[in-house]
Design an enzyme around this catalytic site. Sequence first.
Site, PDB file in Angstrom:
ATOM      1  CB  SER A   1      -0.963   0.004   1.185  1.00  0.00           C
ATOM      2  OG  SER A   1      -2.028  -0.894   0.946  1.00  0.00           O
TER       3      SER A   1
ATOM      4  CE1 TYR B   1      -5.350   2.436   3.597  1.00  0.00           C
ATOM      5  CE2 TYR B   1      -5.842   0.230   2.819  1.00  0.00           C
ATOM      6  CZ  TYR B   1      -4.995   1.310   2.893  1.00  0.00           C
ATOM      7  OH  TYR B   1      -3.769   1.257   2.263  1.00  0.00           O
ATOM      8  CB  SER B   2     -12.312   0.567   0.347  1.00  0.00           C
ATOM      9  OG  SER B   2     -12.705  -0.201  -0.774  1.00  0.00           O
ATOM     10  CG  ASN B   3      -6.631  -2.294  -1.132  1.00  0.00           C
ATOM     11  OD1 ASN B   3      -6.044  -1.327  -0.670  1.00  0.00           O
ATOM     12  ND2 ASN B   3      -6.311  -3.536  -0.807  1.00  0.00           N
TER      13      ASN B   3
ATOM     14  N   GLY C   1       2.987  -0.334   4.042  1.00  0.00           N
ATOM     15  CA  GLY C   1       2.292  -1.237   3.143  1.00  0.00           C
ATOM     16  C   GLY C   1       2.678  -2.687   3.365  1.00  0.00           C
TER      17      GLY C   1
END
Length: 426
Positions: free
Chosen positions: A111, A217-219, A362
């Site tokens: 991330s 939090y969302s990819n 990340g």
Amino acid sequence: MDQSLHTVKSTRVRRPRVSPRVAVTALAAALLAGAAAPAVAAADSKAVPKAAAGQDRPELQKAIQAFVDAGFLGMQARVNDERGEWVGSAGQRKLGASAKPPTNGHFRIGSATKPFIATVVLQLVADGKIGLDAPVADYLPEFELDRRITVRMLLQHTSGLYAYTGEFRPDGSVEPGIPAAGKEWVDNRFKTYQPEELVRFAMSRPARFDPGKGWSYSNTNYTLAQLLIEKVTGHSIAEEMKRRILRPLKLRGTVVPGTTDLPAPHAHGYYRYQDEGGQWKVVDVTRQNPSLQAGNGDMISTTKDLRTFFSALNGGKLLPARLLAEMREPHPKSAGIFGSYGLGMYVQDLGPGCGIVLNHNGSATGGYSTAMLSTPDGKKTLTASITFGDVAPDLAQAFSKALPNLLRQVFCGGQAGLADEVTPAP
């Protein structure tokens, strides 16, 4: 006036505080979930730049050694501060080998990809090609997104869009998405996913909340941000990233999007999982297809390149001051283990004697985890990669001491305080 304080004031960086005890306990589970093996550590003098080779920083070597002593396979780290540059490594490059991780090694940054993507989006905002508060649907009508979702909400994680790799239910259980862990991921780790496929999967699931009404939090947000960049520019994400960031900063060790094979040199990363019979297995996941993390975690880089990028970004070399200020404006509902979230960046106050640290760490799907931190002026940085082996370390024990001590050495001048406030997690 102190330069870092001046920068904080001019870019409206707030000072969200997170208890070190809470941060470390949660970090062990959230950032570095995986497995590792004990190893013998020593400084790596090979491939060290001349400026770094003369740096005798035993306190930093001891700080990264602590991670390996706690059970991680290996670690490479780079510190840039008023004393110059220091690089070091500890542990093993590969299971069964005595060689240490290369200090110039490539790794999957997970991330830490997000600040790169956010920077390109904000550069396009500066160019007048994207409106920060414009509906994403105006640019990507094919997904039939809620028109209340703006570009800002993608970068800020306030869109409410379902995370395509799964979500936590209110009772704490997990609603599975596309497999990103366990045997299912291991069996499919070479599968190629298209970004559009990931987004459409997310769109097939209910939103977590109305746009702008919460933080999660969302990819999915950053996969959409990649598609937005490509749609607006007419170029692939690789072309646009090279043109705007990689070439100007001479980031020769950075690959976007990431590839199945890691460039040499590199340390190996391993993943520990349970098979159908409940038996623990370990697999080398150095080679994996990173397309499952399109736009949100698929890049490859080095500690040197990450340092150059994050220092340039926070030093005001990549964005106009007003947009850097927007990037550092934390959302009030986003407070968590790394601070509070702005637009592709966390803002955290480490406390007296330490001050503000900007960060985005990340973790790749398996094998690798990344640290990328900087003071607001970009002059003091810590970039690192940690690899996992074949034995699960005691994460709570490892990070209750190792992480605060490393941060204290880098950002607090070695002062007591940060690490002393932390006790081992139960």
